[in-house]
Design a protein around this motif. Sequence first.
Motif, PDB file in Angstrom:
ATOM      1  N   VAL A 119       0.771  -1.285  -0.254  1.00 12.32           N
ATOM      2  CA  VAL A 119      -0.109  -0.247  -0.339  1.00 12.32           C
ATOM      3  C   VAL A 119       1.028   1.281  -0.123  1.00 12.32           C
ATOM      4  N   PRO A 120       0.665   2.189  -0.770  1.00 11.19           N
ATOM      5  CA  PRO A 120       1.192   3.290  -0.396  1.00 11.19           C
ATOM      6  C   PRO A 120       1.424   3.867   0.968  1.00 11.19           C
ATOM      7  N   MET A 121       2.334   4.550   1.232  1.00 11.36           N
ATOM      8  CA  MET A 121       2.917   4.781   2.070  1.00 11.36           C
ATOM      9  C   MET A 121       2.248   6.307   2.152  1.00 11.36           C
ATOM     10  N   ARG A 122       2.173   6.869   3.978  1.00  6.46           N
ATOM     11  CA  ARG A 122       1.634   8.272   4.436  1.00  6.46           C
ATOM     12  C   ARG A 122       2.688   8.594   4.920  1.00  6.46           C
ATOM     13  N   PRO A 123       3.734   9.289   4.247  1.00  7.01           N
ATOM     14  CA  PRO A 123       4.375  10.552   5.206  1.00  7.01           C
ATOM     15  C   PRO A 123       4.207  11.176   6.315  1.00  7.01           C
ATOM     16  N   PRO A 124       4.722  11.632   7.616  1.00  2.00           N
ATOM     17  CA  PRO A 124       3.971  11.939   8.270  1.00  2.00           C
ATOM     18  C   PRO A 124       3.631  13.633   7.953  1.00  2.00           C
ATOM     19  N   ILE A 125       2.861  14.486   6.834  1.00  2.00           N
ATOM     20  CA  ILE A 125       2.778  14.977   6.290  1.00  2.00           C
ATOM     21  C   ILE A 125       1.430  15.922   6.962  1.00  2.00           C
ATOM     22  N   GLU A 126       1.209  17.200   7.441  1.00  2.00           N
ATOM     23  CA  GLU A 126      -0.180  17.589   7.737  1.00  2.00           C
ATOM     24  C   GLU A 126      -0.564  18.317   6.906  1.00  2.00           C
ATOM     25  N   GLY A 127      -2.104  17.416   6.710  1.00  2.00           N
ATOM     26  CA  GLY A 127      -3.054  17.711   5.328  1.00  2.00           C
ATOM     27  C   GLY A 127      -2.964  17.189   3.998  1.00  2.00           C
ATOM     28  N   LEU A 128      -2.532  15.479   4.346  1.00  2.00           N
ATOM     29  CA  LEU A 128      -2.694  14.888   3.444  1.00  2.00           C
ATOM     30  C   LEU A 128      -4.283  14.354   3.547  1.00  2.00           C
ATOM     31  N   ASP A 129      -5.105  14.632   3.976  1.00  2.00           N
ATOM     32  CA  ASP A 129      -6.713  14.875   3.843  1.00  2.00           C
ATOM     33  C   ASP A 129      -6.990  15.496   2.446  1.00  2.00           C
ATOM     34  N   HIS A 130      -6.137  16.371   2.247  1.00  2.00           N
ATOM     35  CA  HIS A 130      -6.870  17.705   1.159  1.00  2.00           C
ATOM     36  C   HIS A 130      -7.410  16.343  -0.205  1.00  2.00           C
ATOM     37  N   PRO A 131      -8.289  17.054  -0.557  1.00  2.00           N
ATOM     38  CA  PRO A 131      -9.338  16.457  -1.426  1.00  2.00           C
ATOM     39  C   PRO A 131      -7.989  16.692  -2.779  1.00  2.00           C
ATOM     40  N   ALA A 132      -7.423  17.875  -2.609  1.00  2.00           N
ATOM     41  CA  ALA A 132      -6.273  17.320  -4.282  1.00  2.00           C
ATOM     42  C   ALA A 132      -5.206  16.396  -4.370  1.00  2.00           C
ATOM     43  N   VAL A 133      -5.235  15.779  -2.841  1.00  2.00           N
ATOM     44  CA  VAL A 133      -4.439  15.023  -2.659  1.00  2.00           C
ATOM     45  C   VAL A 133      -4.637  13.612  -3.868  1.00  2.00           C
ATOM     46  N   HIS A 134      -3.662  12.710  -3.606  1.00  2.00           N
ATOM     47  CA  HIS A 134      -4.247  11.529  -4.512  1.00  2.00           C
ATOM     48  C   HIS A 134      -2.639  10.056  -4.647  1.00  2.00           C
ATOM     49  N   THR A 135      -3.048   9.115  -4.697  1.00  2.00           N
ATOM     50  CA  THR A 135      -2.351   7.929  -4.788  1.00  2.00           C
ATOM     51  C   THR A 135      -2.793   7.143  -6.222  1.00  2.00           C
ATOM     52  N   GLY A 216      16.393  17.084  -2.300  1.00  2.00           N
ATOM     53  CA  GLY A 216      16.657  17.381  -1.340  1.00  2.00           C
ATOM     54  C   GLY A 216      16.072  18.148  -0.627  1.00  2.00           C
ATOM     55  N   VAL A 217      14.752  18.018  -0.738  1.00  2.00           N
ATOM     56  CA  VAL A 217      13.413  18.590  -0.371  1.00  2.00           C
ATOM     57  C   VAL A 217      12.658  17.880   0.296  1.00  2.00           C
ATOM     58  N   ALA A 218      11.519  17.889   1.457  1.00  2.00           N
ATOM     59  CA  ALA A 218      10.525  17.015   1.030  1.00  2.00           C
ATOM     60  C   ALA A 218       9.190  18.301   2.120  1.00  2.00           C
ATOM     61  N   ALA A 219       7.892  17.504   1.515  1.00  2.00           N
ATOM     62  CA  ALA A 219       6.503  18.017   1.921  1.00  2.00           C
ATOM     63  C   ALA A 219       7.057  18.246   3.960  1.00  2.00           C
ATOM     64  N   LYS A 220       6.815  19.478   3.902  1.00  2.00           N
ATOM     65  CA  LYS A 220       5.633  19.209   5.511  1.00  2.00           C
ATOM     66  C   LYS A 220       4.771  19.506   5.783  1.00  2.00           C
ATOM     67  N   SER A 221       3.795  20.271   4.928  1.00  2.00           N
ATOM     68  CA  SER A 221       2.269  20.057   4.598  1.00  2.00           C
ATOM     69  C   SER A 221       1.624  21.049   3.529  1.00  2.00           C
ATOM     70  N   ILE A 222       0.448  19.871   3.746  1.00  2.00           N
ATOM     71  CA  ILE A 222      -0.553  20.803   2.190  1.00  2.00           C
ATOM     72  C   ILE A 222      -1.538  21.675   3.320  1.00  2.00           C
ATOM     73  N   THR A 223      -1.732  22.750   2.427  1.00  2.00           N
ATOM     74  CA  THR A 223      -2.881  23.399   3.166  1.00  2.00           C
ATOM     75  C   THR A 223      -3.886  24.198   2.575  1.00  2.00           C
ATOM     76  N   ASP A 224      -4.779  24.812   2.767  1.00  2.00           N
ATOM     77  CA  ASP A 224      -5.613  24.175   1.301  1.00  2.00           C
ATOM     78  C   ASP A 224      -6.271  26.350   0.881  1.00  2.00           C
ATOM     79  N   ASP A 225      -5.924  26.401  -0.752  1.00  2.00           N
ATOM     80  CA  ASP A 225      -6.149  27.909  -0.638  1.00  2.00           C
ATOM     81  C   ASP A 225      -6.995  28.091  -2.142  1.00  2.00           C
ATOM     82  N   ASN A 226      -8.334  28.724  -1.365  1.00  2.00           N
ATOM     83  CA  ASN A 226      -9.536  28.700  -2.127  1.00  2.00           C
ATOM     84  C   ASN A 226      -9.794  27.347  -3.068  1.00  2.00           C
ATOM     85  N   GLY A 227      -9.589  25.883  -2.977  1.00  2.00           N
ATOM     86  CA  GLY A 227      -9.746  24.661  -3.359  1.00  2.00           C
ATOM     87  C   GLY A 227      -8.627  24.181  -3.810  1.00  2.00           C
TER      88      GLY A 227
END
Length: 569
Positions: A119-135, A216-227
Amino acid sequence: MAMGQQHRYLMVGGVAGGMSAAARLRRLDEQAEIIVFEAGPVVSFASCGLPYYVGGEITDRGELLVQTPESMRESLNLDVRVNTRVTSIDATTHTVHVVGPEGEQDLAYDHLVLSPGAVPMRPPIEGLDHPAVHTLRTVDDAIAVRELVVQQATKSGGAVVLGAGFIGLEAAEALAAQMPVTVVELAPHALPPLELELANLVHDEMRRLGMTVLVGVAAKSITDDNGQAVVTLSDGRTVTASLVLLSTGVAPATKPFADSGVKCDPRGAILRDEFGRTNLDGVWAVGDAAASIDGVTGAVRPVPLAGPANRDGRIVADNIVATDAGKPCRPLARPLGTAIVRVGQLTIAMTGANRASLQDAGIEFTTVHTHPMNHAGYYPGATQMHLMVHIDRQGRLLGAQGVGQAGVDKRIDVLATAMRGGITAPELIDLDLCYSPPYGSAKDPVTMIGFLTDNLMTGQLVLWQPEQYETLRQTSLILDVRSPSEFASGHLPEAVNIPHTQLRARLAEVKDLAHGRPIAVTCQSGVRSYIAHRVLTAAGFDSRSLSGGMLTMKAFLGDAVDGTIVKGR
């Protein structure tokens, strides 16, 4: 079970490993009851084709469905149950607990094959439940992403791909043809198993396709901006996108089986013996969820590739029948991890170990680089390949990688076959490979690797590597034996230019320049520097040739090339 009674074989998971085992068992035992449990709605689909459906190259989603429960029943008399999970195993009673559309039940088995996949790994990124996030792991995933891509193609929203492994790169390529794409990879370069000097070539192609490449960088968080999804990176930068594709690796889907007593490694991959058996009687494992023994380093790790999964499914089925008949079992092959991916005009392929895995295993090795044409240079359309191999002191092939527009797949497949057959690198000289100008050269690139490694093993050639440059520039004379015009187009700052055609007449000059120091020779691809190395060695100099020449050096430097390579005389 007594002789003459019907066997019951249960498969947990379809797709590659489980379905291969089920199909093979049916061909070996027409009377057996064979039940396949698949947790999802689709039992057999072309998982490797999902990115190409997203990109629109595969237009009919039905083409992704290899088999259905109905077709498997008609052709192989298999009882395939989708949307059904095996939640536990009772090894004492040889039963499994099953939960599905028909409710819950316990079923007995004679042999149980675990192929639950990953199954896809879900790293500790805040906001992974945003509707724009897909596997991108299932057919439903591909359909959802494709629909979003079509909706956004005429809008300004782009895509962020988190992870630049095989699936991430395939997805990024598919998306880049339709929208702006930013690729984010925590490792120092895209496709982490690839060596740096080849990965930098892939970076160039990704940028040519319009991608933004952030390594050499990682995603730390995902937030919403008008969808829209706003991805904040570990370095503080932000990227806004309509689609965020999570491709940060997979984890074996084995928790219920580990909880039932199946031994797993720390990553959750099922441990098994050389024949595919787990620690539980009558329980076997194949596919992405099973750990394999690496064919080069001996490391125990999962190899989530379709080829090994299909092969192991067949062999485990043979071994199940052999076990019941009291016959010897066949060992599973130790995988080399042979893999391939397309990025734009480039094909990237590899087999065996890379530098990192060899170093982790404590295996000494030497690396050889070549830059041949894919077919005869005088025939129209020839393009350059970039090949490299790692060998040990005995000339054993440890790993090979290649990047190029054409012909890479053929050469890596030949090298993978040679590794499986125990052919050493110098023995590649003896391979009888097909030749015609549209397809290859009289001295095939694989044969040339044989020549080069034979020279290395017999002492006719001594190499230096790009990563040794910072040391050698302080201790050696850097001698560039290309033409003056090539030298002026870009050279190492300390290098002295003496074309190889003039070298014999200028040996006294070389002696004065060297002041007793060793000589590190370079040219464009390593051919002329080898000739110069032989001339220098015959004259008594301590000489070595840059593996792959300036083509390798420039690729190794990557984005740092402009700060290192100088132009002019």
